[in-house]
Design an enzyme around this catalytic site. Structure first.
Site, PDB file in Angstrom:
ATOM      1  N   SER A 257       1.141  -8.935  -1.116  1.00 13.34           N
ATOM      2  CA  SER A 257      -0.124  -8.735  -1.840  1.00 13.34           C
ATOM      3  C   SER A 257      -0.627 -10.080  -2.385  1.00 13.34           C
ATOM      4  O   SER A 257      -0.864 -11.001  -1.618  1.00 13.34           O
ATOM      5  CB  SER A 257       0.083  -7.701  -2.943  1.00 13.34           C
ATOM      6  OG  SER A 257      -1.140  -7.292  -3.501  1.00 13.34           O
ATOM      7  N   ASP A 383      -5.658   0.364   3.973  1.00 11.05           N
ATOM      8  CA  ASP A 383      -5.315  -0.252   2.689  1.00 11.05           C
ATOM      9  C   ASP A 383      -6.588  -0.450   1.866  1.00 11.05           C
ATOM     10  O   ASP A 383      -7.431  -1.276   2.219  1.00 11.05           O
ATOM     11  CB  ASP A 383      -4.614  -1.586   2.940  1.00 11.05           C
ATOM     12  CG  ASP A 383      -4.153  -2.280   1.664  1.00 11.05           C
ATOM     13  OD1 ASP A 383      -4.471  -1.798   0.560  1.00 11.05           O
ATOM     14  OD2 ASP A 383      -3.477  -3.327   1.775  1.00 11.05           O
ATOM     15  N   HIS A 412      -1.152   0.216   0.963  1.00  9.39           N
ATOM     16  CA  HIS A 412      -0.895  -1.096   0.361  1.00  9.39           C
ATOM     17  C   HIS A 412       0.586  -1.184   0.002  1.00  9.39           C
ATOM     18  O   HIS A 412       1.063  -0.490  -0.896  1.00  9.39           O
ATOM     19  CB  HIS A 412      -1.763  -1.276  -0.887  1.00  9.39           C
ATOM     20  CG  HIS A 412      -1.699  -2.666  -1.454  1.00  9.39           C
ATOM     21  ND1 HIS A 412      -2.286  -3.750  -0.830  1.00  9.39           N
ATOM     22  CD2 HIS A 412      -1.107  -3.146  -2.578  1.00  9.39           C
ATOM     23  CE1 HIS A 412      -2.071  -4.834  -1.553  1.00  9.39           C
ATOM     24  NE2 HIS A 412      -1.354  -4.501  -2.617  1.00  9.39           N
TER      25      HIS A 412
END
Length: 449
Positions: A257, A383, A412
């Site tokens: 991320s 996502d 995600h």
């Protein structure tokens, strides 16, 4: 992982046996109830295989990625298997590489890129995978050795080391390969996805070091400065420190991320001037403007945006005595979204004239052309943190050092697979195979031009 050989007959047969042995129903209701359950199960299984797993279908990814006209991709043919197209079986992730050599390397040493990904059949939707992953996946037991290092501005950075001194494949600690791990926005070395990567590295015989962003893992904030995706100074300090500590050991890195965004921005700025042998990035947000806009949609704001904003505010509150000398903390604590938090805190802290200037600088999509280290990027098309139309397909195609692996599902940092996904995920398998390939077959990646 769910076997593709599973069929409706096996599913309904096993369910029927279970119900007959476990469920007690009345004589008149048994046939109707069982028929309803079996009918629903068969219908759901049919939906899963035809609409989720996409077995034997074509054209799905093409439709997914043409929501924005500037991206034109076709995955419904088998042209150029080492370029922008890989497979016409859309249950398989799509591999997009900027050069033939990197693509062939991945196919030879990371077979996971060519394998079918079957998301967990009872939680395949992106938001559900994102929400459930922290609760469903296990947390392997890892004993870290903490080290606090000084930053040039007087601050301190917390590193958690897993030395793996029992490694049999790499018994010499001076030459033992090192994997640098970067967690997400508010993550630490205790996140389940980090622990699983440490576990995978332990089995391979490698050493790990987790870079915790300033102020998030319990250490005291010594200066009125935290972190952001655009600023890579702390990361440069950490990489230099790790390299100086073990100068002979090969180093590769993995970012998740925001950690992946920071890694990509670092590589884009450093070019050839890095000791990293390879990088793998998971669920990175490539265009911060698009990521923020996606998270501000009503449902996603309710499910994710508000929670992450409160987590960021909690971190600020913990270090309020240091931060309130430079920033209006009361104003920061009233932010309702990540964008408002960045406008009132992050962009000001790092000296950007406007929040738009910060978002532009934080977006890795603008720096991918300068990356000179082999980098594999895994994203899911569903996502909401990194919307599919902002995935940098065209930028990846222009750089032979880049490869992009796209799954239709996964959310995600989700990528759950199997009936009960307690252990490794598809993401973990990608990490393990790529880390091993880079460290043990890295000589094949010396010249990807």
């Amino acid at each position: 992982m769910i076997s593709p050989d599973l069929n409706l007959h096996v599913l309904t047969r096993d369910l029927s046996v279970y119900l007959e042995s476990q469920v007690r129903v009345g004589l008149l209701g048994s046939g109707v109830g069982l028929s309803l359950v079996l009918g629903f199960s068969a219908a759901y299984a049919c939906y899963y295989w035809t609409s989720v797993a996409k077995v034997g279908s074509a054209g799905f990814v093409h439709g997914y990625f043409t929501k924005k006209s500037f991206i034109q991709i076709r995955f419904d043919t088998d042209e150029d298997p080492c370029g922008m197209l890989v497979s016409s079986s859309l249950s398989k992730p799509q591999l997009i590489a900027g050069g033939k050599k990197f693509c062939e390397f991945l196919k030879d040493h990371c077979p996971v890129v060519s394998e079918t990904y079957y998301p967990t059949f009872w939680c395949w939707e992106g938001r559900v995978q994102t929400l459930l992953r922290p609760f469903v996946t296990s947390k392997p037991c890892v004993c870290y050795r903490n080290e606090l290092i000084k930053a040039p501005d007087g601050g301190q950075i917390s590193l958690d080391w897993f030395d793996n001194d029992t490694s049999t494949s790499h018994p010499d600690p001076s030459a033992r390969p090192t994997v640098l791990l970067l967690p997400g926005l508010t993550g630490t070395s205790r996140e389940s996805y980090i622990l699983h990567m440490v576990q995978q590295s332990r089995e391979l015989g490698y050493r790990c070091v987790v870079f915790n962003n300033r102020g998030v893992s319990g250490e005291k904030l010594l200066t009125p400065r935290t972190y952001c995706a655009a600023n890579t100074e702390d990361l440069e300090t950490v990489i230099e420190h790790v390299h100086n500590t073990h100068p002979v050991a090969p180093i590769m890195a993995a970012g998740v991320s925001m950690g992946g965004m920071m890694l990509a921005n670092y590589l884009g700025r450093k070019g050839y001037e890095t000791c990293l042998k390879g990088v793998v990035v998971f669920s990175a947000g490539w265009d911060v403007f698009e990521c923020t806009a996606s998270l501000e949609k009503p449902l996603d704001r309710f499910l994710f945006n508000s929670y992450l904003t409160s987590c960021l505010q909690a971190s600020v509150h913990r270090h309020r005595p240091v931060l309130e000398k430079n920033y209006d903390i009361d104003h920061v604590m009233k932010a309702k979204t990540i964008r408002q938090f960045d406008e009132r805190f992050t962009s000001i802290m790092f000296g950007y004239p406007t929040n738009d200037d910060y978002y532009r600088d934080a977006s890795p999509i603008h720096k991918l052309k300068s990356v000179q280290v082999p980098m594999l990027c895994l994203n899911a098309a569903d996502d909401v943190f990194s919307p599919n139309h902002a995935i940098p397909v065209e930028a990846v195609k222009q750089n032979p050092n880049l490869a992009l692996l796209i799954t239709c599902h996964g959310g995600h940092i989700g990528f759950l697979e199997g009936v009960w996904p307690r252990q490794s995920t598809y993401m973990d398998r990608v990490f393990r195979q790529f880390a091993r390939a880079v460290i043990e077959q890295g000589s094949r990646l010396t010249d990807l031009q």
